[in-house]
Design a protein around this motif. Structure first.
Motif, PDB file in Angstrom:
ATOM      1  N   VAL A 137      -3.535 -13.638   7.423  1.00  0.00           N
ATOM      2  CA  VAL A 137      -4.502 -12.900   6.460  1.00  0.00           C
ATOM      3  C   VAL A 137      -5.508 -12.878   7.375  1.00  0.00           C
ATOM      4  CG1 VAL A 137      -5.946 -12.869   4.274  1.00  0.00           C
ATOM      5  CG2 VAL A 137      -3.415 -13.494   4.327  1.00  0.00           C
ATOM      6  N   HIS A 185      -6.257  -7.700   5.293  1.00  0.00           N
ATOM      7  CA  HIS A 185      -5.244  -7.226   5.891  1.00  0.00           C
ATOM      8  C   HIS A 185      -4.186  -8.545   6.160  1.00  0.00           C
ATOM      9  CE1 HIS A 185      -7.645  -4.022   7.783  1.00  0.00           C
ATOM     10  NE2 HIS A 185      -8.794  -5.016   7.612  1.00  0.00           N
ATOM     11  N   ALA A 194       1.006  -1.101   0.083  1.00  0.00           N
ATOM     12  CA  ALA A 194       0.066   0.199  -0.082  1.00  0.00           C
ATOM     13  C   ALA A 194       0.947   1.066  -0.067  1.00  0.00           C
ATOM     14  CB  ALA A 194      -0.916   0.054   1.106  1.00  0.00           C
ATOM     15  N   THR A 207      -0.313  -5.660   1.303  1.00  0.00           N
ATOM     16  CA  THR A 207      -1.655  -6.288   1.176  1.00  0.00           C
ATOM     17  C   THR A 207      -1.540  -7.044  -0.215  1.00  0.00           C
ATOM     18  OG1 THR A 207      -3.713  -5.711   1.092  1.00  0.00           O
ATOM     19  CG2 THR A 207      -2.301  -4.096  -0.118  1.00  0.00           C
TER      20      THR A 207
END
Length: 136
Positions: free
Chosen positions: A126, A112, A82, A88
Protein backbone atom coordinates in the motif's frame (compact mmCIF):
# COMPACT_ATOMS: atom_id res chain seq x y z
CA UNK A 1 3.81 13.40 -1.91
CA UNK A 2 3.82 10.01 -0.22
CA UNK A 3 2.33 10.05 3.28
CA UNK A 4 2.30 6.32 3.97
CA UNK A 5 3.84 3.04 2.85
CA UNK A 6 3.05 -0.44 4.10
CA UNK A 7 3.58 -4.05 3.08
CA UNK A 8 2.55 -7.44 4.38
CA UNK A 9 3.20 -11.07 3.61
CA UNK A 10 0.49 -13.55 4.65
CA UNK A 11 0.62 -17.34 4.69
CA UNK A 12 -2.38 -18.69 2.78
CA UNK A 13 -2.48 -21.86 4.91
CA UNK A 14 -2.83 -19.68 8.03
CA UNK A 15 -5.98 -18.17 6.55
CA UNK A 16 -7.26 -21.64 5.59
CA UNK A 17 -6.63 -22.82 9.16
CA UNK A 18 -8.65 -19.87 10.51
CA UNK A 19 -11.48 -20.66 8.08
CA UNK A 20 -11.43 -24.32 9.14
CA UNK A 21 -11.34 -23.50 12.83
CA UNK A 22 -13.62 -20.44 13.08
CA UNK A 23 -15.57 -20.47 9.81
CA UNK A 24 -18.20 -17.77 9.45
CA UNK A 25 -17.16 -16.07 12.70
CA UNK A 26 -13.71 -15.39 11.20
CA UNK A 27 -15.20 -14.17 7.91
CA UNK A 28 -17.64 -11.81 9.62
CA UNK A 29 -15.03 -10.37 11.97
CA UNK A 30 -12.34 -9.66 9.38
CA UNK A 31 -13.82 -9.31 5.88
CA UNK A 32 -16.40 -7.00 4.32
CA UNK A 33 -19.41 -8.36 2.45
CA UNK A 34 -17.76 -7.40 -0.86
CA UNK A 35 -14.61 -9.34 0.06
CA UNK A 36 -16.61 -12.38 1.17
CA UNK A 37 -18.62 -12.36 -2.07
CA UNK A 38 -15.43 -12.14 -4.17
CA UNK A 39 -13.94 -15.14 -2.35
CA UNK A 40 -17.18 -17.12 -2.71
CA UNK A 41 -17.01 -16.65 -6.49
CA UNK A 42 -13.59 -18.36 -6.42
CA UNK A 43 -14.32 -21.71 -4.77
CA UNK A 44 -10.91 -23.22 -5.59
CA UNK A 45 -8.95 -20.26 -4.24
CA UNK A 46 -11.02 -18.95 -1.33
CA UNK A 47 -8.11 -18.92 1.14
CA UNK A 48 -5.75 -17.30 -1.38
CA UNK A 49 -8.30 -14.62 -2.25
CA UNK A 50 -8.88 -13.85 1.42
CA UNK A 51 -5.16 -13.99 2.27
CA UNK A 52 -4.43 -11.22 -0.25
CA UNK A 53 -7.15 -9.10 1.31
CA UNK A 54 -5.88 -9.86 4.82
CA UNK A 55 -2.41 -8.74 3.72
CA UNK A 56 -3.89 -5.53 2.27
CA UNK A 57 -5.54 -4.72 5.59
CA UNK A 58 -2.26 -5.28 7.43
CA UNK A 59 -0.32 -3.21 4.88
CA UNK A 60 -2.77 -0.30 5.21
CA UNK A 61 -2.58 -0.38 9.01
CA UNK A 62 1.20 -0.10 8.71
CA UNK A 63 0.97 2.69 6.12
CA UNK A 64 -1.12 4.81 8.51
CA UNK A 65 1.17 3.97 11.42
CA UNK A 66 -1.36 2.54 13.86
CA UNK A 67 -1.59 -1.17 13.30
CA UNK A 68 -4.98 -2.37 14.50
CA UNK A 69 -5.43 0.07 17.35
CA UNK A 70 -6.44 3.71 17.72
CA UNK A 71 -9.85 2.85 16.27
CA UNK A 72 -8.54 1.16 13.11
CA UNK A 73 -10.30 -2.18 12.62
CA UNK A 74 -9.86 -4.81 9.93
CA UNK A 75 -13.44 -4.60 8.76
CA UNK A 76 -13.04 -0.82 8.20
CA UNK A 77 -10.55 -1.63 5.43
CA UNK A 78 -12.09 -3.29 2.39
CA UNK A 79 -10.46 -4.30 -0.88
CA UNK A 80 -12.55 -3.24 -3.87
CA UNK A 81 -11.84 -2.93 -7.56
CA UNK A 82 -11.75 0.38 -9.44
CA UNK A 83 -13.65 0.54 -12.74
CA UNK A 84 -10.37 -0.36 -14.47
CA UNK A 85 -10.23 -3.57 -12.41
CA UNK A 86 -7.26 -2.41 -10.35
CA UNK A 87 -7.54 -3.15 -6.63
CA UNK A 88 -7.90 -0.29 -4.19
CA UNK A 89 -9.30 0.22 -0.70
CA UNK A 90 -12.69 1.38 0.51
CA UNK A 91 -12.29 2.83 3.99
CA UNK A 92 -14.85 3.42 6.72
CA UNK A 93 -14.88 4.16 10.44
CA UNK A 94 -11.57 4.49 12.21
CA UNK A 95 -9.51 3.60 9.12
CA UNK A 96 -11.00 6.51 7.18
CA UNK A 97 -10.67 8.82 10.18
CA UNK A 98 -6.98 7.96 10.58
CA UNK A 99 -6.31 8.56 6.89
CA UNK A 100 -8.13 11.89 7.09
CA UNK A 101 -5.88 13.02 9.97
CA UNK A 102 -2.76 12.17 7.93
CA UNK A 103 -3.91 14.03 4.82
CA UNK A 104 -2.54 17.58 4.70
CA UNK A 105 -4.95 20.48 4.18
CA UNK A 106 -5.47 21.25 0.51
CA UNK A 107 -4.76 17.63 -0.49
CA UNK A 108 -6.70 14.44 -1.13
CA UNK A 109 -5.45 11.01 -0.17
CA UNK A 110 -5.08 8.47 -2.97
CA UNK A 111 -4.51 4.85 -1.96
CA UNK A 112 -2.47 2.66 -4.31
CA UNK A 113 -2.65 -1.10 -3.70
CA UNK A 114 -1.02 -4.07 -5.35
CA UNK A 115 -1.77 -7.71 -4.49
CA UNK A 116 -0.11 -10.95 -5.49
CA UNK A 117 0.01 -14.55 -4.39
CA UNK A 118 2.17 -17.57 -5.08
CA UNK A 119 1.10 -20.45 -2.87
CA UNK A 120 1.74 -20.57 0.06
CA UNK A 121 2.19 -16.77 0.22
CA UNK A 122 0.02 -13.72 -0.42
CA UNK A 123 1.48 -10.24 -0.46
CA UNK A 124 0.19 -6.67 -0.51
CA UNK A 125 1.78 -3.26 -0.83
CA UNK A 126 0.00 0.00 0.00
CA UNK A 127 1.24 3.45 -0.94
CA UNK A 128 -0.76 6.46 0.25
CA UNK A 129 -0.29 9.56 -1.82
CA UNK A 130 -1.40 13.09 -0.88
CA UNK A 131 -2.39 14.87 -4.09
CA UNK A 132 -2.97 18.64 -4.17
CA UNK A 133 -6.61 19.53 -4.76
CA UNK A 134 -7.26 21.31 -8.02
CA UNK A 135 -8.10 24.97 -7.58
CA UNK A 136 -11.79 25.64 -8.27
Amino acid sequence: MIIGLGSDLCNIQRIQNSLDRFGDRFLQRVFTEVEQAKAARRPHTVAGTLAKRFAAKEAFSKAVGTGFKAGVFMKDIGVVNAPSGAPTLALTGGAKARLDTLTPDGHEAVVHLTLTDDHPWAQAFVVIEARPLSPS
